[in-house]
Design an enzyme around this catalytic site. Sequence first.
Site, PDB file in Angstrom:
ATOM      1  N   ASP A 194      44.283  46.433  37.139  1.00 20.00           N
ATOM      2  CA  ASP A 194      44.518  45.250  37.970  1.00 20.00           C
ATOM      3  C   ASP A 194      45.981  44.843  37.818  1.00 20.00           C
ATOM      4  OD1 ASP A 194      43.724  42.920  39.597  1.00 20.00           O
ATOM      5  OD2 ASP A 194      44.131  41.793  37.769  1.00 20.00           O
ATOM      6  N   GLU A 276      44.870  49.515  42.760  1.00 23.16           N
ATOM      7  CA  GLU A 276      44.676  48.781  44.003  1.00 23.16           C
ATOM      8  C   GLU A 276      45.698  49.231  45.045  1.00 23.16           C
ATOM      9  OE1 GLU A 276      43.653  44.321  42.951  1.00 23.16           O
ATOM     10  OE2 GLU A 276      45.230  45.092  41.644  1.00 23.16           O
ATOM     11  N   ASP A 359      41.320  38.777  35.065  1.00 22.89           N
ATOM     12  CA  ASP A 359      41.935  40.100  35.236  1.00 22.89           C
ATOM     13  C   ASP A 359      41.066  41.197  34.645  1.00 22.89           C
ATOM     14  OD1 ASP A 359      44.022  38.855  36.472  1.00 22.89           O
ATOM     15  OD2 ASP A 359      45.352  38.871  34.726  1.00 22.89           O
TER      16      ASP A 359
END
Length: 386
Positions: A194, A276, A359
């Site tokens: 993340d 991501e 997170d």
Amino acid sequence: MRIVVQVKLTPEAGQAAALSATLRTVNEAANWVSGVAFERDVPREYELRKHTYAELKERGLGAQAAQHVIKKTRDAYTTLKANIRAGNLGKPGSKRRARAESKPVAFRPNAAHPYDDRCLSWQYDAQTVSIWTTAGRLKNVRFACSPSALKMLREHRKGESDLVERDGVFYLIAVCDVPEAPLNEEPAGFVGVDLGIVNIATTSTGYRAAGRGLNRHRARQLALRKKLQAKGTKSAKRLLKKRSRKEARHTANVNHIISKTIVTAAERTDSGIALEDLTGIRSRVRLRKDQRTSLHSWSFHQLAAFIEYKARRAGVPLVYVDPAYTSQQCSECGHVDRKNRVDQATFACRSCGTVMHADDNASHNIGRKGETVWTAGRESRAPATP
């Protein structure tokens, strides 16, 4: 895969003067070639060569140097057109795009210039180079680099190298063709990563790279720039120029450390890495004015690029996943609710009551998505045999 290695040249006074004069000469020639390309709208390198090669030879450039000047100019126009097509210079009719299209591409006096093996030779044992200049061939020009960089050059250097001058210091940037490690086709799982501003990177294995130090460094650099810009004296401008790349170097160093830690952990556990896909996030997100500096200085793309190339060198599988709802979905029960995200750091599921760092929760969701993407990519799409 291709990796660049930068070495620092340590020339004597006379050699430094010759290198500086060479860069000025070839970039002046490139500006002239750029003007010809702009006026005649020459679409191909071969046609541009017919219009400019003889004149470049008369200016004192060698045959290879003249060819490189022409190719460098043509490549600059190719890059400009690609940026225009991609919308990087604004929409049609915008001032920035109109300004870029209305004048020839310009080269700085100390802009990089490419050298091939005919113009540049390396002596690795003596750590010297022999390099073409407008004053003749310079031999025994010393260079300095780390032992690992020297080993990389010795074993994998291939293709062109660029000569660059930065603040009076000369560098050679060499291309190395490094073989990739065999890809681990059966990863034991995927490490979800993340990416963020408060915490630069948080992984599903428990590693967290806090952004406090980097954000403080950026704040100090911003405050110093404001003071120097307000002062406006010659010494202040000189100091501004000297410090112009300090923040970028510091950020790159931090990202290298973080990416190496993540890839090493994945390699040690025979896992893959899930990142991501944050493409276009700056244009999608709307923030207050005081938050925009943090968003636009967020170097998530650089960190992802570092993780990607290090993973390729180590043979670690890497996939990009859709970041939608990764911060709102519970990694334990799968419940999705905007209210699950209590604040920046806290996640509390409204369904099952799970409480954890936000997170950490997002990284687990990203890792799970990574496994799904990897499995879907490996499944055969061919129709079943009747």
